[in-house]
Scaffold this motif. Sequence first.
Motif, PDB file in Angstrom:
ATOM      1  N   SER A 439     -32.826 -27.286  28.204  1.00 22.21           N
ATOM      2  CA  SER A 439     -31.609 -28.069  28.036  1.00 22.21           C
ATOM      3  C   SER A 439     -31.950 -29.523  27.763  1.00 22.21           C
ATOM      4  O   SER A 439     -32.845 -30.095  28.384  1.00 22.21           O
ATOM      5  N   SER A 440     -31.237 -30.132  26.823  1.00 23.09           N
ATOM      6  CA  SER A 440     -31.475 -31.526  26.498  1.00 23.09           C
ATOM      7  C   SER A 440     -30.305 -32.368  26.974  1.00 23.09           C
ATOM      8  O   SER A 440     -29.561 -31.964  27.878  1.00 23.09           O
ATOM      9  N   GLU A 441     -30.101 -33.509  26.350  1.00 25.73           N
ATOM     10  CA  GLU A 441     -29.086 -34.436  26.840  1.00 25.73           C
ATOM     11  C   GLU A 441     -27.670 -33.949  26.566  1.00 25.73           C
ATOM     12  O   GLU A 441     -27.388 -33.343  25.538  1.00 25.73           O
ATOM     13  N   GLU A 442     -26.766 -34.261  27.502  1.00 29.90           N
ATOM     14  CA  GLU A 442     -25.378 -33.878  27.330  1.00 29.90           C
ATOM     15  C   GLU A 442     -24.662 -34.861  26.404  1.00 29.90           C
ATOM     16  O   GLU A 442     -24.849 -36.073  26.500  1.00 29.90           O
ATOM     17  N   ILE A 443     -23.838 -34.296  25.541  1.00 29.88           N
ATOM     18  CA  ILE A 443     -23.093 -35.083  24.558  1.00 29.88           C
ATOM     19  C   ILE A 443     -21.598 -34.836  24.761  1.00 29.88           C
ATOM     20  O   ILE A 443     -21.134 -33.692  24.736  1.00 29.88           O
ATOM     21  N   THR A 495     -12.773 -35.936  11.674  1.00 33.98           N
ATOM     22  CA  THR A 495     -14.157 -36.168  12.076  1.00 33.98           C
ATOM     23  C   THR A 495     -14.289 -36.082  13.593  1.00 33.98           C
ATOM     24  O   THR A 495     -13.306 -35.852  14.307  1.00 33.98           O
ATOM     25  N   ASN A 496     -15.513 -36.261  14.084  1.00 32.43           N
ATOM     26  CA  ASN A 496     -15.787 -36.242  15.520  1.00 32.43           C
ATOM     27  C   ASN A 496     -16.437 -37.548  15.947  1.00 32.43           C
ATOM     28  O   ASN A 496     -17.014 -38.264  15.133  1.00 32.43           O
ATOM     29  N   LYS A 497     -16.365 -37.825  17.220  1.00 36.65           N
ATOM     30  CA  LYS A 497     -17.071 -38.967  17.801  1.00 36.65           C
ATOM     31  C   LYS A 497     -17.861 -38.467  18.998  1.00 36.65           C
ATOM     32  O   LYS A 497     -17.332 -37.761  19.855  1.00 36.65           O
ATOM     33  N   LYS A 498     -19.150 -38.847  19.045  1.00 37.84           N
ATOM     34  CA  LYS A 498     -20.032 -38.355  20.091  1.00 37.84           C
ATOM     35  C   LYS A 498     -20.588 -39.499  20.939  1.00 37.84           C
ATOM     36  O   LYS A 498     -20.881 -40.580  20.428  1.00 37.84           O
ATOM     37  N   PHE A 499     -20.737 -39.224  22.225  1.00 33.74           N
ATOM     38  CA  PHE A 499     -21.324 -40.182  23.161  1.00 33.74           C
ATOM     39  C   PHE A 499     -22.376 -39.466  23.997  1.00 33.74           C
ATOM     40  O   PHE A 499     -22.139 -38.362  24.510  1.00 33.74           O
ATOM     41  N   ARG A 500     -23.520 -40.092  24.168  1.00 32.05           N
ATOM     42  CA  ARG A 500     -24.543 -39.575  25.078  1.00 32.05           C
ATOM     43  C   ARG A 500     -24.161 -39.951  26.505  1.00 32.05           C
ATOM     44  O   ARG A 500     -23.884 -41.116  26.784  1.00 32.05           O
ATOM     45  N   ILE A 501     -24.147 -38.958  27.419  1.00 33.30           N
ATOM     46  CA  ILE A 501     -23.628 -39.233  28.762  1.00 33.30           C
ATOM     47  C   ILE A 501     -24.577 -38.893  29.909  1.00 33.30           C
ATOM     48  O   ILE A 501     -24.272 -39.184  31.062  1.00 33.30           O
ATOM     49  N   LYS A 533     -14.925 -31.893  24.463  1.00 35.97           N
ATOM     50  CA  LYS A 533     -15.841 -30.972  25.123  1.00 35.97           C
ATOM     51  C   LYS A 533     -17.172 -31.665  25.372  1.00 35.97           C
ATOM     52  O   LYS A 533     -17.440 -32.764  24.854  1.00 35.97           O
ATOM     53  N   ILE A 534     -18.014 -31.019  26.168  1.00 38.36           N
ATOM     54  CA  ILE A 534     -19.376 -31.498  26.429  1.00 38.36           C
ATOM     55  C   ILE A 534     -20.334 -30.373  26.065  1.00 38.36           C
ATOM     56  O   ILE A 534     -20.111 -29.217  26.430  1.00 38.36           O
ATOM     57  N   GLU A 535     -21.375 -30.702  25.331  1.00 36.43           N
ATOM     58  CA  GLU A 535     -22.393 -29.720  25.011  1.00 36.43           C
ATOM     59  C   GLU A 535     -23.754 -30.394  25.018  1.00 36.43           C
ATOM     60  O   GLU A 535     -23.865 -31.623  24.983  1.00 36.43           O
ATOM     61  N   PHE A 536     -24.803 -29.588  25.065  1.00 37.14           N
ATOM     62  CA  PHE A 536     -26.148 -30.146  25.023  1.00 37.14           C
ATOM     63  C   PHE A 536     -26.531 -30.500  23.596  1.00 37.14           C
ATOM     64  O   PHE A 536     -26.156 -29.800  22.635  1.00 37.14           O
ATOM     65  N   ASP A 537     -27.269 -31.579  23.462  1.00 44.87           N
ATOM     66  CA  ASP A 537     -27.754 -31.989  22.150  1.00 44.87           C
ATOM     67  C   ASP A 537     -28.686 -30.927  21.617  1.00 44.87           C
ATOM     68  O   ASP A 537     -29.507 -30.368  22.353  1.00 44.87           O
TER      69      ASP A 537
END
Length: 538
Positions: A439-443, A495-501, A533-537
């Motif tokens: 698992s990597s970083e959550e986005i 479109t989408n907007k993503k943030f590293r959390i 939603k939240i998913e892994f990078d």
Amino acid sequence: MLMLVQTRHQWLPFLQWHIVPYSSSFFPNKPPKFNNRRRNPVVKFTCKAKNGETSPGKLDRRDVLLGLGGLYSTTSLSANPMALADPALPDFKDCIDATQPNKTLINCCPPAPSRIKDYVPSATTVNTRISAQSVEVGSDYYNKYTEAIQKMKNLSPSDPRNFRQQANVHCAYCDGGYTLKGSPKLLYEVHNSWLFFPWHRWYVYFFEKICQKLIDDDTFTLPFWNWDAPQGMQIPSIYNSNVISPLYDCFRNPDHLPPTVINLEWSYGDVQVDPKIQIEYNLAIMYTQMITQSKTPNDFFGKAYRAGDDITTLDGAGTIEQTPHNHVHTWTGTAVDQSNPIDMGALYSAARDPIFFAHHANEAKPVRVRVKDCLDITKLGYQYEDVPIPWLDGSVKPKPRAKAKTLPSAPDPAQVFPTTLDKPISVIVKRPKKSGTGSSEEILIIEGIEYDKRNYVKFNVFINEDNVNASRPNNTEFLGSFSNLPHGHRMTVKTNKKFRISQVLEELGARDYDKVLVTLIPKSSPVKINGIKIEFDS
């Protein structure tokens, strides 16, 4: 990962009269180091001092774009067949006139090219671009600069080097003036993708070349506005010294003239705060965008834009393009009502203000240029003055406002979306379960943001914040914003907007939470949101 591939194998058809370096001081001249960790390269800035030692607040200013040269090697190409896809190119057969939001026609189509020549820079000397804040009104440099701009404005309107014609270049390329080559139903656009940095670098480069020729001085360089450092966080005095100066623009926001400190997260209607506090906010914003949210090249530069791609569905803008870039535009140029922003406040008119070229810091024949030829700015014949970069100091990093032990109640995203964001919305979002060491970083993903690109758009995003009115840009709970600068062509975007959390939740003491609270605060005309939603990078 096409930026370097495109630069090695393909020409990008910018017209030399149509089009450069990104002249703000945040755009370093030395590449960040990309270290693989958890399947994702992490950007680490190396701050060089004497004898190779590191020193806080300094950054050796070669080109961040150069970092792509080390990252995307031939090994990367063989592992990614899509990297060899055809680049996104404009079709010059037709140029589409745009309209302002008030329906006024905007004629920003440059002359149609007949024969395009390949161009490769061949600089033999390296000149230094200086910060605009360091230029004194009446100095030799100031006199040369104003002479160059005045001569450009005095050229015949039919001359491709004329100041308004140069501004039209930005309008045509950045505002959907052309269609995508091979896809006549798709508009071409150099914003919201990895083309943003290299295209503007070339654009300013050729603008600078025109200035040099008009004043017969090949050592002249354009200044850069270092709005990311306290000493540069206001409109430089050279652009506001005299209403008859060629550097003056009457369509700047009168409330934001010197000594007002710039707001790098500005929204329409924002109230000015104490200058010292605003500087703290600005440094925290820069840290968030350049460090916390820029862990990979795609984060920083933006997504790939290739032949056949629909820019209206590409969630491609890099971190810096949206914040602070867009907000510098709207803060500087919005001098009329929100429905009809002009000059720096809208893409179609931005380059009509001379300060545009300092914010982003052409010959009369059309040329093709390659991205690879602008990766090393010394080969373009310039470098940047060494100025402090205080946001590299970890002390400006946003701090948690409060570490709540329990989250307030809020609905599930499925109970709310899709919906129009015309009022604050809070939802409780489930976090994905970890699948071992892979698992990597959550986005955090704001999905399906729908709007008309002719409109100014902005909304702020908070995480685990139960009182958004108390949260500030230097609080960890403030993730950032989504924004759009008004365009002159109608483009309905989804479109989408993503943030590293992951790092954010760690700092908020919420690492073990199964769910998080996400709040969206509208700051403009309504947009439609289809989900969160939240998913892994990947």
